[in-house]
Design a protein around this motif. Structure first.
Motif, mmCIF file in Angstrom:
data_model
loop_
_atom_site.group_PDB
_atom_site.id
_atom_site.type_symbol
_atom_site.label_atom_id
_atom_site.label_comp_id
_atom_site.label_asym_id
_atom_site.label_seq_id
_atom_site.Cartn_x
_atom_site.Cartn_y
_atom_site.Cartn_z
ATOM 1 N N GLY A 17 60.663 87.196 -37.886
ATOM 2 C CA GLY A 17 60.136 87.754 -36.637
ATOM 3 C C GLY A 17 58.666 88.118 -36.769
ATOM 4 N N LEU A 20 56.589 85.075 -36.794
ATOM 5 C CA LEU A 20 56.447 84.474 -35.463
ATOM 6 C C LEU A 20 55.485 85.280 -34.598
ATOM 7 C CD1 LEU A 20 60.034 83.241 -34.617
ATOM 8 C CD2 LEU A 20 58.033 81.893 -35.205
ATOM 9 N N VAL A 21 55.514 86.591 -34.748
ATOM 10 C CA VAL A 21 54.555 87.412 -34.001
ATOM 11 C C VAL A 21 53.144 87.016 -34.414
ATOM 12 C CG1 VAL A 21 53.663 89.736 -33.653
ATOM 13 C CG2 VAL A 21 56.116 89.347 -33.662
ATOM 14 N N THR A 24 52.270 83.675 -32.934
ATOM 15 C CA THR A 24 51.955 83.838 -31.518
ATOM 16 C C THR A 24 50.554 84.389 -31.352
ATOM 17 O OG1 THR A 24 54.260 84.391 -31.242
ATOM 18 C CG2 THR A 24 52.847 84.763 -29.358
ATOM 19 N N PHE A 25 50.270 85.376 -32.173
ATOM 20 C CA PHE A 25 48.953 85.999 -32.084
ATOM 21 C C PHE A 25 47.858 84.974 -32.370
ATOM 22 C CE2 PHE A 25 45.434 87.976 -34.376
ATOM 23 C CZ PHE A 25 44.934 88.758 -33.362
ATOM 24 N N LEU A 28 47.680 82.286 -29.468
ATOM 25 C CA LEU A 28 47.163 82.733 -28.177
ATOM 26 C C LEU A 28 45.746 83.263 -28.308
ATOM 27 C CD1 LEU A 28 50.306 84.388 -26.631
ATOM 28 C CD2 LEU A 28 49.443 82.085 -26.350
ATOM 29 N N GLY A 31 44.089 79.957 -31.869
ATOM 30 C CA GLY A 31 44.446 79.329 -33.128
ATOM 31 C C GLY A 31 44.546 77.830 -32.931
ATOM 32 N N PHE A 34 48.935 74.120 -32.105
ATOM 33 C CA PHE A 34 49.511 73.044 -31.302
ATOM 34 C C PHE A 34 48.656 71.792 -31.268
ATOM 35 C CE2 PHE A 34 51.468 76.843 -29.313
ATOM 36 C CZ PHE A 34 52.766 76.542 -29.681
ATOM 37 N N PRO A 36 47.427 68.384 -31.608
ATOM 38 C CA PRO A 36 48.034 67.148 -32.098
ATOM 39 C C PRO A 36 46.980 66.249 -32.725
ATOM 40 C CG PRO A 36 47.701 67.055 -29.739
ATOM 41 C CD PRO A 36 47.019 68.288 -30.212
ATOM 42 N N THR A 53 40.086 72.976 -19.920
ATOM 43 C CA THR A 53 40.943 72.569 -21.034
ATOM 44 C C THR A 53 42.342 72.244 -20.528
ATOM 45 O OG1 THR A 53 39.712 74.140 -22.319
ATOM 46 C CG2 THR A 53 41.711 73.298 -23.319
ATOM 47 N N GLY A 54 42.877 71.162 -21.013
ATOM 48 C CA GLY A 54 44.248 70.809 -20.651
ATOM 49 C C GLY A 54 44.323 69.836 -19.484
ATOM 50 N N VAL C 148 61.363 91.586 -32.579
ATOM 51 C CA VAL C 148 61.740 90.334 -33.240
ATOM 52 C C VAL C 148 62.511 89.447 -32.262
ATOM 53 C CG1 VAL C 148 62.965 89.358 -35.192
ATOM 54 C CG2 VAL C 148 61.802 91.529 -35.452
ATOM 55 N N VAL C 151 60.096 87.989 -29.666
ATOM 56 C CA VAL C 151 59.218 86.902 -30.079
ATOM 57 C C VAL C 151 60.017 85.601 -30.172
ATOM 58 C CG1 VAL C 151 59.299 87.113 -32.596
ATOM 59 C CG2 VAL C 151 57.227 86.370 -31.494
ATOM 60 N N PHE C 152 61.257 85.700 -30.627
ATOM 61 C CA PHE C 152 62.115 84.514 -30.624
ATOM 62 C C PHE C 152 62.343 84.042 -29.190
ATOM 63 C CE2 PHE C 152 63.341 85.577 -34.989
ATOM 64 C CZ PHE C 152 63.452 84.321 -35.533
ATOM 65 N N SER C 177 49.136 69.309 -22.424
ATOM 66 C CA SER C 177 48.530 70.005 -21.295
ATOM 67 C C SER C 177 49.372 71.213 -20.910
ATOM 68 C CB SER C 177 48.280 69.065 -20.118
ATOM 69 O OG SER C 177 49.489 68.573 -19.630
ATOM 70 N N ALA C 180 48.375 73.727 -23.468
ATOM 71 C CA ALA C 180 46.983 74.124 -23.254
ATOM 72 C C ALA C 180 46.907 75.131 -22.118
ATOM 73 C CB ALA C 180 46.136 72.904 -22.962
ATOM 74 N N ARG C 183 48.402 78.388 -23.262
ATOM 75 C CA ARG C 183 47.520 79.121 -24.157
ATOM 76 C C ARG C 183 46.315 79.679 -23.421
ATOM 77 N NH1 ARG C 183 46.914 74.856 -28.462
ATOM 78 N NH2 ARG C 183 44.697 75.015 -28.052
ATOM 79 N N THR C 186 47.993 82.644 -21.081
ATOM 80 C CA THR C 186 48.803 83.684 -21.702
ATOM 81 C C THR C 186 48.037 84.260 -22.881
ATOM 82 O OG1 THR C 186 50.674 82.304 -21.153
ATOM 83 C CG2 THR C 186 51.107 84.200 -22.542
ATOM 84 N N PHE C 188 47.611 87.236 -25.950
ATOM 85 C CA PHE C 188 48.493 87.989 -26.847
ATOM 86 C C PHE C 188 48.793 89.356 -26.253
ATOM 87 C CE2 PHE C 188 49.491 90.431 -30.737
ATOM 88 C CZ PHE C 188 50.585 89.692 -31.112
#
Ligand SMILES: Nc1ncnc2c1ncn2[C@@H]1O[C@H](COP(=O)(O)OP(=O)(O)O)[C@@H](O)[C@H]1O
Ligand SMILES: [Mg+2]
Lengths: 331, 278, 250
Positions: A17, A20-21, A24-25, A28, A31, A34, A36, A53-54, C148, C151-152, C177, C180, C183, C186, C188
């Motif tokens: 957990g 994963l936090v 995520t941090f 978002l 980082g 993702f 490719p 972007t995107g 926890v 986040v899952f 996309s 993207a 991100r 959204t 943190f």
């Protein structure tokens, strides 16, 4: 299950957990989780407008990648395009920023380029072309509308400036018309040319109208129409005495000008023209859609065909009715 | 200070496991009444239990014996009247901090999620009395006294009613109580085990001066090992005295209760007769 | 009048229970085993259902977003919609609802049966406060496990959305996309916001369920009634608190 096993599972679960936090941090907060693997191209523009972007990158309308990043590079802006490495982009292909919908949906459109051209390498710069955006388009159309209004004002002055003319000498009038056939034909030819161009135009109507060359030609045409109108006015003035003798007109032009019903038609047509130009001057609503919507573009094409037909029958009904028809067909 | 307090100072409760001595505990119930809604379960009950005494409460079922014990254990608050354990209100946490009190529940009230061993070890662990070795010794000793040491790793749901009762008594013993309240400790046990329980209660009194209040239907237990017996009927304490006084009592309700005779002519048995077939 | 009284009584006993449990907070290190066991029950065993549910919430969000946004050519924003709604609202909310249904009901059933079968009374006579060994470890465990689970839930939900975005032809935008946009919109901060919400919801659910369980009176039949009451009260409180916590965190 014993309690050490339970503790181990809870511990693992908790650490996962936390990890994963953290992921995520990182993700978002810009980082690179993702990202490719693919091949990037740099597209420089004066102004990226709504591109972000995107947004998609389309090659001949097919999605082949996305905008990875937008950034400033000196005096212009750059979009970094992520392209599917399996799709080669021709060295002379051009990228433009296009709109896919009314609200914000921008994408980068890339054309096929020439068949034999070598493909662009990873990280290469792609040629770009700046197309006018909605705002420029609107102001241009506004300007055009004003000019149209001016010229139409001249038209109506030419027609309304001789209210007390009488009938009788159709022949002379016809002679005058005959004398000016060459000029009229020239005008018609110019108009024909414009509509041909409209027909040939493969972009949107907006592009067509804003293409500087065509725009100039259109202005020239309008000038010519103005000149023609001025001349027509002169002729009418010259023929004033002759006109006095004409009580009731026969024939094409006579009917057009002197028949009360025809006069009403003309008035209506002019009113139509005014509303056209008003709408144009506002540069809003339907025209906005027309410029941005492929479907409306199609119907515009249909309209242009109607204009063609109208111009073909111009000898019978005269230019003003023709404009009225155009206006009615358009709006 | 009252006479009981002085007496309490004389007798000491000795911890059956550690041998540490503490004052024996007295109980005083004064004018206790309890109503559940409109239902009056206890009506104006008063008695004293002297330190180190075995006090037996008898009475038909539904007469309010369990409710009375719960009041002494501090699990219920009186509607009126007072209950004092060692002079303190048993519903307060401070009282429980000072007086070790154990209640053997009628249904055992074992912790279903814990094994028999953990049921017994919970109290010493929570109160940090000794290391795990010492606790284990104590727990196994208590289980042996009640002959349930083989069930140490079983769970309460795997035990019979009688075994649950024994584990429950063992759990009370592990607490090294100064005051032990038993709610029908022998009701589900065979006569041999019943005698063992009587022995345990007597031993705790004689050697360790543990004050005991026993709710029971067991006439032998009541008349042999107790110091005094109270008889509760319909929420009222109708008699209070030594076993000898009780035996001599002429009060018909007590005579009836202690020497039940099956009167086959009684109308309630008539109802059970099979009606003759027409 | 009676109902208002019951609500006030419930709220009051809840606060009392919280204060009592809080007063034993120092005993938590010695209750490590109980704490871990509760973490296991609240976190580990709840994870499968949370992930399954979140996955489908993500897919439905993407599907609905795709359907409604297609009309004005804004499909590129699906990622941001799924990302934000999952992180800020649906993740915490649905996880708490699941917690109430799965963990809360179990807590109430367990404590109510302990109450009905006099186990709680036994603890009281042993001078072991129920708030200390029954309530405190659960409250601590839910505080630790909720982030926890969230986040899952978020990550699985986002992934679910991307699957729909990519493979459902009526939506059909690329994962790149989608992510993207996700991100881009959204932050943190939104995820933290959702976690704070979830902490509040989870804590309240466990507290309510403990309180209702411990206040059960009567026979075994009351256990079922107590569970129902606990779950319904939890759900109502989640929804009411959702508004206020959202407002507070804005
Ligand atoms: N918590 C309670 N609420 C309402 N009535 C109760 C409660 N506990 C006991 N009673 C009632 O009190 C009476 C005495 O019960 P109890 O003390 O258990 O009887 P017994 O003497 O058999 O142990 C019974 O009528 C019972 O219904
Ligand atoms: Mg009873």
């Amino acid at each position: 299950m014993n309690s050490t096993q339970q503790t181990a599972r809870v511990g693992l679960f908790f650490l996962l957990g936390i990890a994963l936090v953290w992921v995520t941090f990182e993700t978002l907060s810009d980082g690179k989780i993702f990202e490719p693997r693919s091949h990037t191209l740099i597209a420089g523009f004066d102004d990226l407008r709504q591109l972000k972007t995107g947004d998609e990158v389309r090659l001949a309308g097919v999605r082949v990648g996305s905008v990875q990043k937008t950034r400033l590079a000196g005096r212009h802006a750059e979009a970094v395009l992520e392209i599917d490495p399996k799709v080669p982009i021709a060295g002379d292909a051009t990228a433009t920023i296009a709109m896919s919908g009314l609200i914000g949906g921008n994408y980068v459109a890339i054309d096929m380029g020439t068949p034999g051209a070598p493909a662009l390498a990873d990280g290469a710069e792609i040629k770009t072309l700046t197309t006018p955006d909605l705002n420029t388009l609107m102001s241009d159309i506004g300007g055009l509308g004003k000019q149209l209004q001016e010229s139409l004002g001249t038209f109506s002055a030419a027609i309304n400036g001789d209210p007390k003319t009488g009938g009788g000498i159709i022949q002379k009038l016809e002679k005058i018309l005959a004398d000016n056939t060459a000029r009229l034909n020239a005008t018609m030819t110019n108009l024909q040319e414009i509509t041909d161009k409209i027909n040939r135009g493969d972009g949107t109507l907006g592009k067509l109208v804003n293409d500087p060359k065509l725009h100039d030609e259109l202005l020239a045409t309008v000038d010519e129409i103005k000149a023609t109108a001025t001349q027509a006015k002169e002729f009418v003035a010259n023929a004033q005495s002759v006109m006095d003798q004409v009580k009731s007109g026969q024939g094409a032009l006579g009917t057009l000008v002197y028949d009360p019903k025809a006069a009403a038609d003309i008035k209506a047509s002019i009113a139509d023209l005014r509303s056209v130009s008003d709408k144009l001057a506002k540069g809003e609503g339907t025209l906005g859609k027309l410029i941005n919507d492929d479907g409306l573009y199609d119907s515009a094409q249909v309209t242009i065909k109607k204009v063609d037909r109208t111009l073909d029958g111009l000898n019978d009904s005269g230019p003003i009715t023709a404009v009225g028809i155009v206006a009615n067909a358009l709006f | 200070m009252s006479a009981e307090t002085t007496e309490a100072n004389c007798s000491k409760t000795r911890n059956p496991f550690t041998g540490v001595e503490a004052d024996a505990v007295s109980v005083r119930v004064d004018g206790l009444s309890k109503k559940f809604g409109d239902l009056a379960v206890l009506r104006n009950i008063s008695f004293d239990v002297k330190p180190g005494e075995i006090f037996v409460i008898m009475g038909p079922s539904g007469s309010g014996k369990s409710v009375l014990l719960r009041h002494i254990a501090g699990l219920e608050a009186p509607t009126s009247g007072t209950v004092a354990v060692d002079g303190l209100d048993p519903t307060l946490e401070e009282t429980r901090d000072r007086v070790r009190l154990a209640l053997v529940f009628q249904e055992g009230a074992l912790f279903n999620s814990l094994s028999v061993y953990d049921n017994l070890a919970l109290y010493p662990r929570e109160h940090r009395s000794g290391n795990e070795m010492a606790i284990s010794e104590r727990v196994m000793h208590a289980l042996k006294i009640l002959s349930v040491e083989k069930s140490a790793n079983q769970f309460p749901s795997e035990l019979s009613g009688g075994m649950k009762k024994r584990v429950s008594i063992a759990r009370a013993l592990v607490m090294e109580p100064q005051l032990l309240l038993y709610d029908e400790p022998t009701s589900e046990l065979d006569p041999v085990m019943g005698a063992t329980i009587s022995e345990i209660i007597a031993t705790l009194k004689n050697e360790y001066s543990v004050t005991s209040i026993v709710v029971t239907h067991d006439r032998d237990l009541a008349l042999t090992i107790s110091n005094r017996v109270g008889i509760l009927m319909a929420g009222k304490l109708i008699s209070l005295g030594t076993p000898g006084e009780l035996r001599k009592s002429q009060e018909p309700r007590i005579v009836d209760f202690l020497n039940p005779k099956i009167d086959i002519e009684h109308p309630r048995f008539k109802q059970l007769e099979t009606p003759e077939n027409p | 009048m009676k109902q208002i009284n019951a609500v006030l009584e419930g709220a009051g006993s809840m606060v009392m229970l919280l204060l009592r449990a809080g007063s034993y907070a120092g005993s938590l290190p010695r209750q490590w085993a109980r704490f871990v066991e509760q973490c296991y029950l609240i976190g580990y065993t709840t994870l499968p259902i949370v992930t399954i549910l979140s996955f489908f919430i993500g897919t439905v969000l993407a599907l609905e977003a795709g359907y409604s946004m297609e009309g004005f050519g804004a499909k590129e924003f699906i990622g941001s919609l799924v990302g934000l709604s999952m992180a800020r609202e649906l993740g915490p909310m649905m996880t708490s609802v699941l917690l109430a249904g799965r963990v809360g009901s179990a807590i109430t059933a367990e404590l109510a049966s302990m109450k009905v079968y006099h186990e709680v009374d036994a603890l009281t006579t042993m001078n072991i406060p129920p708030a200390k060994i029954l309530v405190l470890p659960r409250l601590a465990a839910v505080l630790v496990m909720m982030p926890v689970l969230i986040v899952f839930a978020n990550i699985v939900g986002w992934f679910g959305g991307s699957v729909v975005a990519r493979y459902v032809s009526s939506v059909g935008i690329s994962s790149e996309s989608y992510f993207a946009a996700l991100r881009h919109y959204t932050k943190f901060k939104d995820v933290m916001n959702g976690m704070a919400k979830a902490e509040v919801f989870g804590f309240v659910v466990v507290l309510v369920c403990c309180n209702i369980g411990l206040n059960t009176r009567g026979g075994p039949r009351e256990i079922g009634a107590a569970v129902t009451r606990a779950v319904v009260t939890s759900l109502i409180l989640i929804l009411i608190l959702d508004y206020f916590v959202t407002k507070l965190l804005m």
